[in-house]
Design an enzyme around this catalytic site. Structure first.
Site, PDB file in Angstrom:
ATOM      1  N   GLU A 199       0.823  -1.206   0.000  1.00  0.00           N
ATOM      2  CA  GLU A 199       0.000   0.000   0.000  1.00  0.00           C
ATOM      3  C   GLU A 199       0.865   1.267   0.000  1.00  0.00           C
ATOM      4  OE1 GLU A 199      -2.286  -0.489   3.711  1.00  0.00           O
ATOM      5  OE2 GLU A 199      -0.674   0.680   4.626  1.00  0.00           O
TER       6      GLU A 199
ATOM      7  N   CYS B 281       2.486  34.541  10.240  1.00  0.00           N
ATOM      8  CA  CYS B 281       2.933  35.132  11.492  1.00  0.00           C
ATOM      9  C   CYS B 281       3.431  34.013  12.396  1.00  0.00           C
ATOM     10  CB  CYS B 281       1.793  35.910  12.151  1.00  0.00           C
ATOM     11  SG  CYS B 281       2.325  36.867  13.576  1.00  0.00           S
TER      12      CYS B 281
END
Length: 428
Positions: free
Chosen positions: A267, A344
């Protein structure tokens, strides 16, 4: 993906920056690679969709016969909406999780997908929910790792799966609950060098083979993902022939141990999608700090993409190649540059190491108005993006092999950010 500066500038003018651009040809080649290494009797590939759950990507997987490993109820629903089938005959969608949260249990009950449990208490969670059916068990085999410790998926430091020495107890609990175990699963990560990966996968298959006499209803064994992608060298190749032989040999070993047909699954997530997508930003300014007693100064290229878009460098110091596309087409000398975003937050830097230290990159001297490309952003790029600072997620664009481009998700607006907010009185 081959960069076309003219096309990227046109897309920037049309869609704005930053934006994500997927290359269909690259994705299809990576899918073809996985199909090749699983082209042996009884071997099946899944896609770990957490890496990139875009519907367009899921549809490519579905067309290619790649099954899905989902990790939440909503991922299951996204896979079903993209065309995958529920149920367990076969189990095209598997739900792998350590905790059933939100709608996960409801989705398992409604759509009959195979639950791949990673924590002992989940058996009782299924019993209480009224589940009737088979399960898969994720085992922590005691080894395996990612490219940094925070990405470990096997071993004592990993939260994933049930410790291998506790498997007999889990098997008894599953039998008591009436849940036949149809699959064993483990994931050892994509951090190792290739030879180590092969050794680990071989060891994993041998460990699972020792469990098989206890499991009369077992149908398949999943060796997880772990196929690496080289973020530093775009020319690096994974030895596909060697992987194909490895998976065929592992499956034969499991069949011999069980004395009956047993399927083998893998997978991958990262391998399919990492190179298929770039994040394109614009340089808005260039500024400098100076040396002082705290340390050396740096030259900062300020760009309009940040870790709200691509969080991996800020989260664990991951490396992404960077290309500067001068707005005037000029050839410029390379200088050490720190690439920083608009947020920020002091950690909003793309050029840092896994110790969270600035790591300037030698790049053509950037100027305001240049485009800057962050490569190999398809795995855990958009999927891990956020709305920090109330910034909407950037649009995803899809480049088809005929040169056409379509938008597959638009730039989020303030309305998108506010739509979940409410003022509802709760009865308590």
């Amino acid at each position: 993906m081959t960069l076309n500066p003219e096309l990227l500038q046109k897309l920037a003018n049309t869609a704005g920056t930053p934006f994500w651009l997927y290359d269909a040809a690259t994705l299809r080649q990576r899918i073809a690679d996985i199909k090749f290494i699983t082209d042996s009797p009884g071997v099946q590939a899944r896609f770990a969709m957490k890496a990139c759950p875009a519907t367009k990507v899921l549809q490519e997987m579905q067309k290619a016969g790649i099954w899905i490993d989902a990790v939440s109820g909503n991922e299951v629903l996204r896979a079903l909406a993209a065309g995958f089938q529920g149920g367990q005959e076969p189990a095209q969608v598997c739900l792998t999780c350590d905790v059933f949260r939100d709608n996960a249990l409801d989705v398992v009950l409604k759509h009959g997908v195979l639950p791949n449990i990673g924590s002992p208490g989940q058996i009782q969670d299924l019993v209480k929910a009224g589940y009737k059916g088979a399960i898969s068990v994720r085992v922590n085999p005691g080894f395996g790792h990612g490219h940094v410790n925070a990405c470990d998926t096997g071993g004592p430091s990993s939260k994933h799966g049930i410790w291998f020495e506790d498997f007999a107890e889990i098997n008894k609990a599953a039998q008591a609950a009436g849940f036949p175990i149809h699959m064993l699963h483990a994931h050892i990560g994509s951090g190792p060098q290739f030879d180590e990966l092969v050794d680990n996968l071989t060891q994993l298959a041998e460990e699972f083979a020792s469990f098989l006499p206890q499991l009369p209803y077992l149908r398949s064994v999943s060796l997880g993902g772990g196929i690496p992608h080289n973020y530093r060298d775009p020319q690096a190749k994974v030895p596909l022939e060697r992987l194909k032989k490895l998976f065929a040999d592992c499956r034969e070993r499991l069949v011999a141990a069980a004395g009956r047909p047993i399927g083998l699954e893998i997978e991958p997530g990262r391998y399919y999608v990492a190179p298929t997508c770039i994040l394109v930003a614009k340089v808005t300014d260039v500024k400098r700090t100076r040396d002082n007693i705290k340390g050396a100064g740096a030259t900062f290229a300020m760009v309009d993409a940040g870790f709200v878009d691509l969080v991996r460098p800020a989260m664990y110091g991951s490396y992404h190649r960077i290309t500067v596309l001068p707005h005037d087409g000029a050839q410029r000398p390379e200088v050490p540059i720190v690439v920083a975003g608009p947020l920020c937050e002091s950690g909003d830097v793309f050029t840092r190491d896994d110790q969270e230290l600035l790591q300037p990159r030698d790049l053509p001297q950037p100027e305001a108005g240049d485009l800057l490309v962050l490569h190999d952003a398809g795995a855990y790029g958009y999927a891990m993006s956020s709305n920090y600072n109330s910034i909407g997620r950037a649009p995803q664009l899809w480049l088809e092999e005929d040169g056409s481009v379509q938008m597959i998700s638009r730039r989020e607006t303030l309305a998108d950010l506010l739509k979940a907010e409410c003022s509802e009185k709760l009865s308590v």
